[in-house]
Design a protein around this motif. Sequence first.
Motif, mmCIF file in Angstrom:
data_model
loop_
_atom_site.group_PDB
_atom_site.id
_atom_site.type_symbol
_atom_site.label_atom_id
_atom_site.label_comp_id
_atom_site.label_asym_id
_atom_site.label_seq_id
_atom_site.Cartn_x
_atom_site.Cartn_y
_atom_site.Cartn_z
ATOM 1 N N ASN A 1 -6.461 5.596 -3.663
ATOM 2 C CA ASN A 1 -6.085 5.024 -2.371
ATOM 3 C C ASN A 1 -6.812 5.745 -1.244
ATOM 4 N N ASN B 1 1.960 7.062 1.133
ATOM 5 C CA ASN B 1 1.596 7.123 -0.278
ATOM 6 C C ASN B 1 0.919 8.445 -0.649
ATOM 7 N N ILE C 1 -7.933 1.685 2.512
ATOM 8 C CA ILE C 1 -7.284 0.372 2.461
ATOM 9 C C ILE C 1 -8.290 -0.606 3.040
ATOM 10 N N GLY D 1 -0.866 4.393 4.056
ATOM 11 C CA GLY D 1 -1.706 5.373 3.376
ATOM 12 C C GLY D 1 -1.113 6.766 3.421
ATOM 13 N N TYR E 1 0.819 -1.211 0.000
ATOM 14 C CA TYR E 1 0.000 0.000 0.000
ATOM 15 C C TYR E 1 0.856 1.267 0.000
#
Length: 861
Positions: free
Chosen positions: A580, A616, A583, A613, A571
């Motif tokens: 995203n 990203n 998740i 998360g 992820y």
Amino acid sequence: MYTLPKIERFNRDVLSKYHIYNSVFITLPFDSIDNTGVLLPLFTETCETGFKKQETPKEIFDFFSNKFLNNASETEKIDLMFRFIQYIERQIVLFDAIEDAAFPEVNNMEGRGSLRDIKEKSDAKEKDDELVDFLENFNVRTVLTAHPTQFYPGPVLGIINDLTEAIRQNDLLQIKQLLAQLGKTPFIQKEKPNPYDEAVSLIWFLENVFYATAGEIVHYLQKNILEGNAIQNQLIKLGFWPGGDRDGNPFVTTDITLKVADRLRTSILKCYYVEMRNLKRKLTFSDVDTLVSDLEHKLYRSVFYSKGEIFITLEELLTQLNKIRDIIIEKHQSLYLDELEALLVKINLFGFHFATLDIRQNSKIHNVVFKDVVNYYLNSGSDVFPKNYYDLTEDEKIVVLSKVKGNLNPADFENEITRSTLESVQAIKTIQKNNGEEGANRYIISNNESALNVMETFAMIRLNNWDTPSVDIIPLFESVDDLQNAHQIMEQLYTNPEYSKHLQSRGNEQTIMLGFSDGTKDGGYLMANWSIYQAKISLTEISRKYGIKAIFFDGRGGPPARGGGKTHKFYASLGPKIENKEIQITVQGQTISSNFGTLDSCRYNIENLLSAGVTNKVFSKEKNELTAEETEILTQLANLGYDKYLSFKNHPKFIPYLEKMSTLKYYSKTNIGSRPSKRSKSEGLDFADLRAIPFVGSWSQLKQNVPGFFGVGSALKHFEETGQWDKVSDLYHNSLFFKTLLENSMMSLAKSFLPLTAYMSKDPEFGEFWQIIYDEFSETKRLLLKIAGHKTLMENYPDGIASIQIRERIVLPLLTIQQYALLRINELNKENSPNEELIKVYEKIVTRSLFGNTNASRNSA
């Protein structure tokens, strides 16, 4: 003070304690246990020496028997095998408990991936505003599934929990008592559990682990990042499949679905009641005490006297608590405000539903059901469906389906599947009325192959007198072909006016589930993972084009072959081309107990998912985007791996090997879950009907772990032989996605042990087939070590490989016994007059040995 390296902390807090407490077993006052405890280490050494000499499991056990058992009869040998199995099962429990107890010591709870780390990075990079925005719009949803890969019965799980705490306290007397209790507690269930039993087992984790952990995480974020302001977003969500997952499980009935939903509601109200009772002892001030007492009384009645009746609404509970909060702030200097706000956080997270009960059914079942429904309307002379419906094209059918409405009565149908499928829609309505919309608002279509599959489900829901359903319809794409076509299917849906209108009513969000398990079974390790990655890019692009926010729900299992492994790294590696916002992952079997079984491990893993998360979305938005050249290399690798796996899967001995040489058929004899081991009731083994868990699990029992590596070596070898090694090497070092993919494959290799089955290389029927597996294993291992620059597998995870090696050593005698029993069964079956009773005994040994082998791996199926 200097902190020891992770491997040294592991050796001190896990390995050393295991050796100490394992010796306690021999002192327990049980019949034959002293003899078993003395003989088992000798047998372990015999196994290790024998496999180094390339001896067969039968030769190893026979040598041990001749040397140590003094002319034992076959009955006496069998008796010892069962004693070894029982002893090893308990050793595994001990090791689990020690590892769980040492979790916060071995793992840095405040290090990389923790909330504290997120906060410090945000401060250092001056990203506080972005982080707050992220927390208000991001979700983690862990979905506990009904897939049973956990063999521990309830009483044993309770002992593990108590043993973990005793080990944490170094209470030797309590440890000895619990080990004695463990020695007398059966490890097998006499009867298969029903889906409600499975639900009750998993609700224990909700009540005792997730409730406290999720609440503490969000409360911490509110205090330390949002400066005391309440998070409006439901940051952590829980999902639940037992009792709602009908796919391949004929034992899930409407009554059980409703009963599970009621149990979930009662469980969360019980959690609130316990907390309210504790608050009552603190909030004893004027104007507050009576309000608190009233809430406690209503919650008590709702939990213990209700018979389904609720004496307080969610709105009333929140209103009263906020009123108490205001009084505490205004009149009582905010005394105990922190404890009250901690409860408010949990109510915001869990409502009256605790976890969302997902309903799931297979598209092939829907086809049958829908045919029944259409015939019902056509035979009744209704104009809901045109008389030529069956002659229409797929596009024309979708137009019809988008407009149909009705008020079906499930009782009007004789077919049990039709009746129960329609009842499941009615059950969603009932659950939403009792538990709130989030009690059940997701309908998952497994094996989804077309837009028609989705529209049939959409129509079925609306035909249940539900014009504007408060339900998310979630297609599950699993096979390689379905994953590659998924974006076209979703575009058909997005451009359908009625479905588009439905999505508007759902906030223009579309959840799409992608399944690793059947993808790996269908296309092999590389192709399954790359197909899902590519599908996510295509689905994100098409969803954004139509103003839809795609939410991806990953059907991950425990091992890398089923999407497990270092999940959070996947992820963190997603670039800006993949949506995203959430998740969402399935968690099952041993993965529930190993990753989320204690407060520490649950906190650690949820924080890591949140951190993935954040990494990203906030800290490295552009960093993880693959270039066009890297995409081409990955595509080529996936295709090469796919071709190799396909030729292997199509080998004429593939199915016979699983049937005759593995433990596949024994999975159905274990009473661990309510679900059958394959979808159809046919006698023969059809690959398409084979469930992923027994498929992956059987390879794991053989210690071959084929689904986690097969094709990887061949794909890498092509680049080595064509002078393009630098391309894959650069990709490994530059792409977190590719690196994680290969690191997880290394884990599959590390849990393999080919000497166990090396005797099969001389088998007249399966020798060539076994050699194919061995050659691919060897090449994959060689090239993974080469690309990583390592000398040994998982070299960069020393504590991880140490744990695996200890577990593998504990179960080596068990694996040897299992193979010995399989060999004896084959020998006995070849006799002119097979001894059926003896065969049954050895079959029982094979089945019993499944338990310990699976539990020891913690993520083997």
